[in-house]
Design a protein around this motif. Structure first.
Motif, PDB file in Angstrom:
ATOM      1  N   GLN A 101       0.578  -1.241   0.296  1.00  0.00           N
ATOM      2  CA  GLN A 101      -0.308   0.036   0.145  1.00  0.00           C
ATOM      3  C   GLN A 101       0.682   1.309  -0.160  1.00  0.00           C
ATOM      4  O   GLN A 101       0.531   2.549  -0.610  1.00  0.00           O
ATOM      5  CB  GLN A 101      -0.501  -0.230   1.065  1.00  0.00           C
ATOM      6  CG  GLN A 101      -2.448  -1.016   1.064  1.00  0.00           C
ATOM      7  CD  GLN A 101      -2.490  -1.258  -0.015  1.00  0.00           C
ATOM      8  OE1 GLN A 101      -3.473   0.284  -0.347  1.00  0.00           O
ATOM      9  NE2 GLN A 101      -3.200  -2.419  -0.469  1.00  0.00           N
ATOM     10  N   ILE A 102       2.285   0.990   0.683  1.00  0.00           N
ATOM     11  CA  ILE A 102       2.831   2.653   0.703  1.00  0.00           C
ATOM     12  C   ILE A 102       4.081   2.212   0.411  1.00  0.00           C
ATOM     13  O   ILE A 102       4.516   0.690  -0.120  1.00  0.00           O
ATOM     14  CB  ILE A 102       3.189   2.903   1.900  1.00  0.00           C
ATOM     15  CG1 ILE A 102       3.600   2.163   3.077  1.00  0.00           C
ATOM     16  CG2 ILE A 102       1.963   2.968   2.843  1.00  0.00           C
ATOM     17  CD1 ILE A 102       3.592   1.787   4.435  1.00  0.00           C
ATOM     18  N   GLU A 103       4.867   3.052   0.284  1.00  0.00           N
ATOM     19  CA  GLU A 103       6.375   3.383  -0.782  1.00  0.00           C
ATOM     20  C   GLU A 103       7.404   2.576   0.171  1.00  0.00           C
ATOM     21  O   GLU A 103       7.076   2.421   1.408  1.00  0.00           O
ATOM     22  CB  GLU A 103       6.683   4.618  -1.281  1.00  0.00           C
ATOM     23  CG  GLU A 103       6.402   5.479  -2.373  1.00  0.00           C
ATOM     24  CD  GLU A 103       7.171   6.744  -2.303  1.00  0.00           C
ATOM     25  OE1 GLU A 103       8.000   7.410  -1.696  1.00  0.00           O
ATOM     26  OE2 GLU A 103       6.051   7.276  -3.294  1.00  0.00           O
ATOM     27  N   ASP A 104       8.065   2.090  -0.353  1.00  0.00           N
ATOM     28  CA  ASP A 104       9.573   2.014   0.714  1.00  0.00           C
ATOM     29  C   ASP A 104       9.686   2.423   1.185  1.00  0.00           C
ATOM     30  O   ASP A 104       9.514   3.179   1.113  1.00  0.00           O
ATOM     31  CB  ASP A 104      10.468   0.905  -0.756  1.00  0.00           C
ATOM     32  CG  ASP A 104      10.211  -0.438  -1.347  1.00  0.00           C
ATOM     33  OD1 ASP A 104       8.962  -0.355  -0.418  1.00  0.00           O
ATOM     34  OD2 ASP A 104      11.044  -0.720  -1.971  1.00  0.00           O
ATOM     35  N   GLY A 105      10.450   1.887   2.899  1.00  0.00           N
ATOM     36  CA  GLY A 105      11.184   2.826   3.631  1.00  0.00           C
ATOM     37  C   GLY A 105      11.500   4.055   3.780  1.00  0.00           C
ATOM     38  O   GLY A 105      11.709   5.253   3.634  1.00  0.00           O
ATOM     39  N   GLY A 106      12.794   3.827   2.414  1.00  0.00           N
ATOM     40  CA  GLY A 106      14.043   4.709   2.521  1.00  0.00           C
ATOM     41  C   GLY A 106      13.868   4.904   0.303  1.00  0.00           C
ATOM     42  O   GLY A 106      13.837   3.670  -0.321  1.00  0.00           O
ATOM     43  N   ALA A 107      15.015   5.673   0.455  1.00  0.00           N
ATOM     44  CA  ALA A 107      15.419   5.665  -1.018  1.00  0.00           C
ATOM     45  C   ALA A 107      16.399   4.942  -1.549  1.00  0.00           C
ATOM     46  O   ALA A 107      16.855   4.629  -0.561  1.00  0.00           O
ATOM     47  CB  ALA A 107      15.653   6.992  -1.484  1.00  0.00           C
ATOM     48  N   THR A 108      16.257   4.811  -2.551  1.00  0.00           N
ATOM     49  CA  THR A 108      17.652   3.315  -3.349  1.00  0.00           C
ATOM     50  C   THR A 108      18.310   4.226  -3.629  1.00  0.00           C
ATOM     51  O   THR A 108      18.285   4.184  -5.235  1.00  0.00           O
ATOM     52  CB  THR A 108      17.200   2.255  -3.943  1.00  0.00           C
ATOM     53  OG1 THR A 108      16.412   1.310  -3.267  1.00  0.00           O
ATOM     54  CG2 THR A 108      18.124   1.367  -4.188  1.00  0.00           C
ATOM     55  N   PRO A 109      19.822   4.254  -3.352  1.00  0.00           N
ATOM     56  CA  PRO A 109      20.834   4.688  -3.963  1.00  0.00           C
ATOM     57  C   PRO A 109      21.123   4.118  -5.895  1.00  0.00           C
ATOM     58  O   PRO A 109      20.801   2.792  -5.159  1.00  0.00           O
ATOM     59  CB  PRO A 109      22.078   4.388  -2.659  1.00  0.00           C
ATOM     60  CG  PRO A 109      21.721   4.863  -1.956  1.00  0.00           C
ATOM     61  CD  PRO A 109      20.233   4.149  -2.113  1.00  0.00           C
ATOM     62  N   PHE A 110      21.405   4.966  -6.541  1.00  0.00           N
ATOM     63  CA  PHE A 110      21.480   4.152  -7.992  1.00  0.00           C
ATOM     64  C   PHE A 110      22.563   3.233  -7.685  1.00  0.00           C
ATOM     65  O   PHE A 110      22.783   2.121  -9.027  1.00  0.00           O
ATOM     66  CB  PHE A 110      21.923   5.810  -8.768  1.00  0.00           C
ATOM     67  CG  PHE A 110      21.111   6.520  -9.943  1.00  0.00           C
ATOM     68  CD1 PHE A 110      19.645   6.198  -9.210  1.00  0.00           C
ATOM     69  CD2 PHE A 110      21.242   7.405 -10.691  1.00  0.00           C
ATOM     70  CE1 PHE A 110      18.874   7.346  -9.570  1.00  0.00           C
ATOM     71  CE2 PHE A 110      20.269   8.216 -11.050  1.00  0.00           C
ATOM     72  CZ  PHE A 110      18.698   8.226 -10.200  1.00  0.00           C
ATOM     73  N   SER A 111      23.573   3.708  -7.141  1.00  0.00           N
ATOM     74  CA  SER A 111      24.948   2.123  -6.609  1.00  0.00           C
ATOM     75  C   SER A 111      24.590   0.950  -6.389  1.00  0.00           C
ATOM     76  O   SER A 111      24.924   0.022  -6.502  1.00  0.00           O
ATOM     77  CB  SER A 111      25.652   2.639  -5.723  1.00  0.00           C
ATOM     78  OG  SER A 111      25.477   3.390  -4.162  1.00  0.00           O
ATOM     79  N   ARG A 112      23.268   1.153  -5.900  1.00  0.00           N
ATOM     80  CA  ARG A 112      23.017  -0.505  -5.735  1.00  0.00           C
ATOM     81  C   ARG A 112      21.431  -1.371  -6.505  1.00  0.00           C
ATOM     82  O   ARG A 112      21.515  -1.649  -6.763  1.00  0.00           O
ATOM     83  CB  ARG A 112      22.112  -0.248  -4.129  1.00  0.00           C
ATOM     84  CG  ARG A 112      23.041   0.295  -3.256  1.00  0.00           C
ATOM     85  CD  ARG A 112      22.547  -0.664  -1.600  1.00  0.00           C
ATOM     86  NE  ARG A 112      20.890  -0.021  -1.316  1.00  0.00           N
ATOM     87  CZ  ARG A 112      20.808   0.617  -0.846  1.00  0.00           C
ATOM     88  NH1 ARG A 112      21.735   2.032  -0.192  1.00  0.00           N
ATOM     89  NH2 ARG A 112      19.325   1.073  -0.501  1.00  0.00           N
ATOM     90  N   LEU A 113      21.803  -0.406  -7.729  1.00  0.00           N
ATOM     91  CA  LEU A 113      20.811  -1.022  -8.554  1.00  0.00           C
ATOM     92  C   LEU A 113      21.578  -2.354  -9.319  1.00  0.00           C
ATOM     93  O   LEU A 113      23.161  -2.480  -9.680  1.00  0.00           O
ATOM     94  CB  LEU A 113      21.009  -0.458  -9.438  1.00  0.00           C
ATOM     95  CG  LEU A 113      19.837  -0.759 -11.304  1.00  0.00           C
ATOM     96  CD1 LEU A 113      18.894  -0.873 -10.326  1.00  0.00           C
ATOM     97  CD2 LEU A 113      19.940   0.294 -12.231  1.00  0.00           C
ATOM     98  N   ILE A 114      20.817  -3.331  -9.387  1.00  0.00           N
ATOM     99  CA  ILE A 114      21.678  -4.968  -9.778  1.00  0.00           C
ATOM    100  C   ILE A 114      21.595  -4.668 -10.884  1.00  0.00           C
ATOM    101  O   ILE A 114      22.109  -4.837 -11.988  1.00  0.00           O
ATOM    102  CB  ILE A 114      20.916  -6.251  -9.329  1.00  0.00           C
ATOM    103  CG1 ILE A 114      21.183  -6.126  -8.051  1.00  0.00           C
ATOM    104  CG2 ILE A 114      21.886  -7.427  -9.959  1.00  0.00           C
ATOM    105  CD1 ILE A 114      21.389  -6.993  -6.865  1.00  0.00           C
TER     106      ILE A 114
END
Length: 171
Positions: A101-114
């Motif tokens: 229902q809601i967005e994930d708690g924190g933002a994901t830095p571009f560097s953690r993109l797989i």
């Protein structure tokens, strides 16, 4: 009749092994990663028990609405969620599971993109998880040994049977 059944069983077993190798190893040769879906946060798109094939992607390729696979801040947990916002200035993705229902708690830095999921195979994750377990490895090795025996043993027995006969009248 028994030889035909043995050939059919061993042929089917070899086909299954080849298919499994193509499904598992083929994408890896392309640099893709296989991820097993463990939670229902992305259902119905990626059901629990699916294997998701993820290709490497750069942050420039990602658009709002795309599902992405990334590592969480612990560096170990891998998640596939949909991008709902992109903060290009601070290089962060904001994501949400389709079933959440809601967005994930924190933002994901571009560097953690797989990468970005390409496709999934529902149910394959259950088999993959089982085969990764000690019991699954034993079962797999046993099945493989049986297939090899069924494939090669009849031919070896036939050769032995022909080589062991003597001609009538010779000593």
């Amino acid at each position: 009749m028994g030889k035909k059944i043995g050939k059919i069983i061993s042929g089917a077993g070899v086909c299954v092994l080849v298919l499994a190798a193509v499904v598992i190893a083929g994408p890896r040769l392309l640099g893709w990663r296989l991820m097993v879906v463990l939670s229902g946060s992305m259902e119905p798109v990626y059901p629990v028990g699916s294997v998701v094939y993820v290709r490497p992607a750069s942050p420039r390729e990602v658009r709002v609405g795309d599902p992405i696979t990334f590592t969480q801040s612990d560096g170990k947990t891998v998640v596939t969620h949909r991008v709902v916002r992109i903060d290009s200035e601070n290089q962060r993705f904001y994501t949400k599971g389709d079933a959440n229902q809601i967005e994930d708690g924190g933002a994901t830095p571009f560097s953690r993109l797989i990468g970005k999921p390409v496709f999934d195979v529902p149910g394959l994750g259950y088999a993959a998880s089982y085969l990764a377990s000690p019991r699954g490895r034993i079962v797999f090795a046993t099945v493989l040994a049986c297939i090899l025996i069924l494939t090669f043993l009849p031919g070896l027995l036939m050769k032995q049977g022909k080589g062991g006969r003597r001609k009538e009248g010779s000593r």
